[in-house]
Design a protein around this motif. Structure first.
Motif, PDB file in Angstrom:
ATOM      1  N   ILE A   1       0.750  -1.047  -0.231  1.00 31.52           N
ATOM      2  CA  ILE A   1      -0.158  -0.047   0.035  1.00 31.52           C
ATOM      3  C   ILE A   1       0.969   1.314   0.106  1.00 31.52           C
ATOM      4  O   ILE A   1       0.598   2.153  -0.616  1.00 31.52           O
ATOM      5  CB  ILE A   1      -0.863  -0.076   1.208  1.00 31.52           C
ATOM      6  CG1 ILE A   1      -1.930  -1.197   1.074  1.00 31.52           C
ATOM      7  CG2 ILE A   1      -1.800   1.391   1.465  1.00 31.52           C
ATOM      8  CD1 ILE A   1      -2.970  -1.220   2.333  1.00 31.52           C
ATOM      9  N   ALA A   2       2.084   1.268   0.863  1.00 33.57           N
ATOM     10  CA  ALA A   2       2.903   2.323   0.844  1.00 33.57           C
ATOM     11  C   ALA A   2       3.608   2.624  -0.543  1.00 33.57           C
ATOM     12  O   ALA A   2       3.692   3.770  -0.821  1.00 33.57           O
ATOM     13  CB  ALA A   2       3.827   2.243   1.928  1.00 33.57           C
ATOM     14  N   ALA A   3       3.955   1.461  -1.289  1.00 30.21           N
ATOM     15  CA  ALA A   3       4.387   1.531  -2.474  1.00 30.21           C
ATOM     16  C   ALA A   3       3.441   2.195  -3.526  1.00 30.21           C
ATOM     17  O   ALA A   3       3.667   3.205  -4.309  1.00 30.21           O
ATOM     18  CB  ALA A   3       4.737   0.219  -3.139  1.00 30.21           C
TER      19      ALA A   3
ATOM     20  N   VAL B   1       9.197   4.753   3.560  1.00 32.50           N
ATOM     21  CA  VAL B   1       8.707   3.705   2.394  1.00 32.50           C
ATOM     22  C   VAL B   1       8.084   4.486   1.397  1.00 32.50           C
ATOM     23  O   VAL B   1       8.343   4.336   0.020  1.00 32.50           O
ATOM     24  CB  VAL B   1       7.988   2.679   3.027  1.00 32.50           C
ATOM     25  CG1 VAL B   1       7.333   1.767   1.728  1.00 32.50           C
ATOM     26  CG2 VAL B   1       8.630   1.847   3.909  1.00 32.50           C
ATOM     27  N   LEU B   2       7.136   5.543   1.662  1.00 28.92           N
ATOM     28  CA  LEU B   2       6.407   6.417   0.916  1.00 28.92           C
ATOM     29  C   LEU B   2       7.617   7.033  -0.032  1.00 28.92           C
ATOM     30  O   LEU B   2       7.529   7.284  -1.240  1.00 28.92           O
ATOM     31  CB  LEU B   2       5.524   7.425   1.629  1.00 28.92           C
ATOM     32  CG  LEU B   2       4.194   6.811   2.239  1.00 28.92           C
ATOM     33  CD1 LEU B   2       3.681   8.060   2.985  1.00 28.92           C
ATOM     34  CD2 LEU B   2       3.535   6.439   0.904  1.00 28.92           C
ATOM     35  N   ALA B   3       8.706   7.679   0.780  1.00 28.81           N
ATOM     36  CA  ALA B   3       9.516   8.663  -0.098  1.00 28.81           C
ATOM     37  C   ALA B   3      10.450   7.793  -1.020  1.00 28.81           C
ATOM     38  O   ALA B   3      10.651   8.188  -2.161  1.00 28.81           O
ATOM     39  CB  ALA B   3      10.467   9.377   0.948  1.00 28.81           C
ATOM     40  N   ASP B   4      10.851   6.604  -0.556  1.00 20.49           N
ATOM     41  CA  ASP B   4      11.482   5.601  -1.574  1.00 20.49           C
ATOM     42  C   ASP B   4      10.852   5.458  -2.752  1.00 20.49           C
ATOM     43  O   ASP B   4      11.483   5.274  -3.882  1.00 20.49           O
ATOM     44  CB  ASP B   4      11.486   4.152  -0.914  1.00 20.49           C
ATOM     45  CG  ASP B   4      12.853   4.118   0.027  1.00 20.49           C
ATOM     46  OD1 ASP B   4      13.776   5.087   0.022  1.00 20.49           O
ATOM     47  OD2 ASP B   4      12.889   3.198   0.898  1.00 20.49           O
ATOM     48  N   ASN B   5       9.154   5.313  -2.594  1.00 23.53           N
ATOM     49  CA  ASN B   5       8.597   4.872  -3.962  1.00 23.53           C
ATOM     50  C   ASN B   5       8.305   6.010  -4.792  1.00 23.53           C
ATOM     51  O   ASN B   5       8.109   5.949  -5.696  1.00 23.53           O
ATOM     52  CB  ASN B   5       7.504   4.391  -3.224  1.00 23.53           C
ATOM     53  CG  ASN B   5       7.618   2.742  -3.195  1.00 23.53           C
ATOM     54  OD1 ASN B   5       7.565   1.999  -4.074  1.00 23.53           O
ATOM     55  ND2 ASN B   5       7.728   2.218  -1.697  1.00 23.53           N
ATOM     56  N   ILE B   6       8.285   7.386  -3.973  1.00 23.90           N
ATOM     57  CA  ILE B   6       8.108   8.623  -4.777  1.00 23.90           C
ATOM     58  C   ILE B   6       9.368   8.672  -5.690  1.00 23.90           C
ATOM     59  O   ILE B   6       9.037   9.251  -6.794  1.00 23.90           O
ATOM     60  CB  ILE B   6       7.870   9.715  -3.646  1.00 23.90           C
ATOM     61  CG1 ILE B   6       6.644   9.701  -2.847  1.00 23.90           C
ATOM     62  CG2 ILE B   6       8.115  11.072  -4.366  1.00 23.90           C
ATOM     63  CD1 ILE B   6       6.595  10.929  -2.025  1.00 23.90           C
TER      64      ILE B   6
END
Ligand SMILES: [Zn+2]
Length: 228
Positions: free
Chosen positions: A82-84, A126-131
């Protein structure tokens, strides 16, 4: 016959690769943005620019209904998928936002070490990584949580401020001078966490902005979910 079917299926999959499942419900096939149409509609996506305590932030959907329950699953059931999916949606939105074109660094809000140990991951990280997968910007891990802060739930505004004061610190070598820094977190409620970190970045010469997946109805009010 069985074998023939298998072969036929393999051939079909070669010609029409199977669609990726939606990163939010994992049931329906995803659109190009990584989620399915019913989920996107359920989230009630409305990219908004807001101001809290003098700082500007952007957010993607209201913290209610499906959005709220997905954020809960992400945090409390460890649903990194979901975070991804949220990270990808946020990245795509940032890419289209002219006011974010000058952002130099993404700064995920750090979790307190104890909370990180309990959960095993920091949703903001995790949000930032996927951004950054869809919107290329360097990540900064130069901010740390130096004090265990009590959960913000049930505290008055004054208690929250006290709770967060000196909660963050910069690691040696942190370089925010002259940089546009986008603070990233999952939800903004009272905005106190955002304010504390924005203030610190500003004191070190940076220009802070905020980015959140979800926002409560009245950001700056007495929200309860901030950085749980
Ligand atoms: Zn879906």
């Amino acid at each position: 016959m069985q074998r023939f079917r298998k072969w036929l299926q393999a051939l079909e999959e070669l010609v029409f690769p199977p669609e990726e499942p939606c990163g939010l419900c994992r049931e329906r096939p995803a659109l190009e943005v990584g989620a399915c149409r019913p989920c996107l509609q359920g989230l009630n996506i409305t990219w908004e620019k807001g101001q809290v305590h003098g700082y500007t932030f952007f957010s993607l959907f209201p913290y209610q209904g499906l959005g709220r329950s997905l954020i809960h699953s992400m945090k409390f059931q460890g649903r990194l998928d979901i975070a991804a999916a949220f990270g990808r949606l946020l990245g795509l939105a940032c890419r289209e936002e002219p006011e974010l074109a000058g952002v130099d660094l993404l700064v995920p809000v750090p979790l307190a070490p104890l909370r990180l140990q309990e959960r095993g991951f920091n949703q903001a990280g995790v949000l930032a990584d996927n951004i950054t997968r869809v919107w290329k910007r360097p990540l900064s891990h130069q901010v740390v949580r130096v004090r265990e802060t009590r959960p913000q739930s049930g505290l008055s505004l004054q208690e929250r401020r006290r709770n967060l004061r000196r909660a963050f610190a910069l690691l040696p070598g942190a370089a925010f001078q002259g940089k546009s820094c986008l603070i990233v977190d999952d939800v903004i409620t009272s905005g106190q966490t955002f304010y504390a970190l924005a203030k610190l970045i500003e004191q070190h010469g940076g220009r802070p902005l905020g980015l959140f997946a979800a926002r409560t109805e009245a950001v700056g009010g007495e929200g309860i979910a901030e950085k749980l």
